[in-house]
Design an enzyme around this catalytic site. Structure first.
Site, PDB file in Angstrom:
ATOM      1  N   TYR A  33       0.827  -1.196   0.000  1.00 52.66           N
ATOM      2  CA  TYR A  33       0.000   0.000   0.000  1.00 52.66           C
ATOM      3  C   TYR A  33       0.861   1.246   0.000  1.00 52.66           C
ATOM      4  CZ  TYR A  33       0.839   0.880   5.015  1.00 52.66           C
ATOM      5  OH  TYR A  33       1.420   1.159   6.222  1.00 52.66           O
ATOM      6  N   LYS A 149       6.498  -1.876   2.037  1.00 51.45           N
ATOM      7  CA  LYS A 149       5.279  -1.312   2.632  1.00 51.45           C
ATOM      8  C   LYS A 149       4.128  -2.291   2.432  1.00 51.45           C
ATOM      9  CE  LYS A 149       3.158   3.239   3.280  1.00 51.45           C
ATOM     10  NZ  LYS A 149       3.190   3.211   4.731  1.00 51.45           N
ATOM     11  N   GLU A 182      11.702   2.554  14.483  1.00 50.74           N
ATOM     12  CA  GLU A 182      10.851   3.640  13.985  1.00 50.74           C
ATOM     13  C   GLU A 182       9.574   3.641  14.812  1.00 50.74           C
ATOM     14  OE1 GLU A 182       9.486   2.870   9.919  1.00 50.74           O
ATOM     15  OE2 GLU A 182       9.707   0.724  10.259  1.00 50.74           O
ATOM     16  N   LEU A 207      10.906   1.357   7.394  1.00 48.85           N
ATOM     17  CA  LEU A 207      10.315   1.811   6.148  1.00 48.85           C
ATOM     18  C   LEU A 207      11.014   3.115   5.734  1.00 48.85           C
ATOM     19  CD1 LEU A 207       7.849   1.275   4.168  1.00 48.85           C
ATOM     20  CD2 LEU A 207       6.882   3.286   5.269  1.00 48.85           C
TER      21      LEU A 207
HETATM   22  N1  PDD Z   1       2.522   5.160   7.586  1.00 52.02           N
HETATM   23  N2  PDD Z   1       7.137   3.927   9.168  1.00 52.02           N
HETATM   24  C1  PDD Z   1       6.043   3.156   9.090  1.00 52.02           C
HETATM   25  C2  PDD Z   1       6.053   1.809   9.721  1.00 52.02           C
HETATM   26  C3  PDD Z   1       4.899   3.632   8.401  1.00 52.02           C
HETATM   27  O1  PDD Z   1       3.800   2.861   8.310  1.00 52.02           O
HETATM   28  C4  PDD Z   1       4.929   4.926   7.829  1.00 52.02           C
HETATM   29  C5  PDD Z   1       3.757   5.468   7.069  1.00 52.02           C
HETATM   30  C6  PDD Z   1       6.098   5.703   7.960  1.00 52.02           C
HETATM   31  C7  PDD Z   1       6.212   7.075   7.360  1.00 52.02           C
HETATM   32  O2  PDD Z   1       6.248   6.992   5.957  1.00 52.02           O
HETATM   33  P1  PDD Z   1       5.787   8.219   5.033  1.00 52.02           P
HETATM   34  O3  PDD Z   1       6.553   9.410   5.470  1.00 52.02           O
HETATM   35  O4  PDD Z   1       6.153   7.775   3.664  1.00 52.02           O
HETATM   36  O5  PDD Z   1       4.312   8.369   5.257  1.00 52.02           O
HETATM   37  C8  PDD Z   1       7.182   5.156   8.614  1.00 52.02           C
HETATM   38  C9  PDD Z   1       1.344   5.564   6.870  1.00 52.02           C
HETATM   39  C10 PDD Z   1       1.062   7.018   7.014  1.00 52.02           C
HETATM   40  C11 PDD Z   1       0.194   4.669   7.258  1.00 52.02           C
HETATM   41  O6  PDD Z   1       0.461   3.504   7.567  1.00 52.02           O
HETATM   42  O7  PDD Z   1      -0.946   5.108   7.231  1.00 52.02           O
END
Ligand code: PDD
Length: 286
Positions: A33, A149, A182, A207
């Site tokens: 996703y 992801k 993270e 991620l």
């Molecule tokens: N989450 N780390 C994890 C485990 C994440 O699921 C996400 C993003 C991030 C930040 O990634 P980005 O800056 O590309 O949004 C880091 C999204 C927002 C979600 O799961 O809804």
């Protein structure tokens, strides 16, 4: 206003947006996703998000359901049909429908769904800069490919829930050696007492956040010094500042961790500066 979703080739009202019960996303979380912010009708960092999506599909050997140009069109169309100004678009691609059996099916058509929800980034960034959030450390019990992801988010959900039950907004995941990996849905940063920005490098098991990448660029343009390295829970508790980044949370200061204040327990100057600069970056139509 009824919300419109994209489901496998058609735009449908949310109450008619269904997928097959044999979809491998439903059966096995065999899917990937992306979540992309929409600011003033435009998708923020669209191309890096698509790059990451393509990489996730490639790593799991899921065939892209279409090329990038039609995908861009569909994402923008979902934003347009829902009349979204500021929001968050969610897209999911799974290996598709097949009779339940663990190995990859010989034939399946990848399935794609897209939804969007409204967000108020101005209010959330203002709140972030004024108040920050609390976090709670939780053991990182995830798999060895957190760079992908994937929709398999059970450990993330359990960690987030544990954090919420502890009265915190986010879970800060900690590996077996005591290092912060993270957040459950965010990347984690700290500012050392001598003013260095530190975040874990993306070749570790995290991620590669798109917001992390953009905040890094913004910080570099402000001549901030950045180190990409591991840091322990102990070290971050002694930091001057701490913050998280993600598409929905932008940059948000963490002011309390496990009930202990970070710095003086209020959003620090570095995080506040980055929130302002990141907002300008988003507004510039990234
Ligand atoms: N989450 N780390 C994890 C485990 C994440 O699921 C996400 C993003 C991030 C930040 O990634 P980005 O800056 O590309 O949004 C880091 C999204 C927002 C979600 O799961 O809804």
């Amino acid at each position: 206003m009824s919300r419109v979703a994209y489901v496998n080739g058609t735009y449908v009202p949310m109450n008619e947006a269904y997928v097959h019960i044999d979809d491998r996303g439903y059966q096995f979380a065999d899917g990937v996703y992306e979540g992309i912010s929409v600011r003033r009708g435009k998708l923020v960092d669209l191309e890096p998000h698509l790059d990451r999506l393509w990489r996730s599909m490639q790593e799991l050997r899921i065939a892209p359901p279409m090329e990038r140009a039609p995908m861009r069109f569909i994402l923008r169309e979902v934003v347009r049909r829902n009349r979204i100004n500021d929001g968050f678009i969610y897209m999911q691609i799974t290996r598709g429908v097949a009779r339940r059996d663990h190995p990859f099916p010989a034939h399946s058509v990848p399935a794609m769904v897209v939804t969007v929800k409204r967000m108020d980034f101005d209010a959330s960034m203002k709140r972030a800069a004024e108040q920050g959030v609390a976090a709670s450390s939780q053991p990182d019990i995830r798999w060895g490919r957190c760079d992908v992801k994937s929709t398999s988010l059970l450990p993330n959900i359990l960690a987030k829930q544990a954090a919420r039950e502890a009265g915190a907004f986010e879970a800060v995941l900690v590996d077996k050696d005591g290092y912060v990996t993270e957040g459950s849905s965010t990347n984690i940063w700290m500012v050392t007492k001598d003013g260095k920005l530190v975040t874990r490098s993306t070749d570790d098991n995290i991620l590669p956040g798109i917001t992390r990448q953009s905040v890094k660029k913004v910080a570099e343009s402000l001549q901030m010094s950045i180190e990409e390295r591991k840091f322990s829970l102990e070290e971050v508790k002694d930091a001057a500042e701490m913050f998280l980044t993600s598409s929905t949370s932008c940059a948000t200061p963490i002011v309390v961790l496990d009930g202990e204040k970070i710095g003086d327990g209020t959003p620090g100057p570095v995080a506040k500066r980055l929130i302002e600069a990141y907002q300008a970056y988003m507004d510039a139509g990234a």
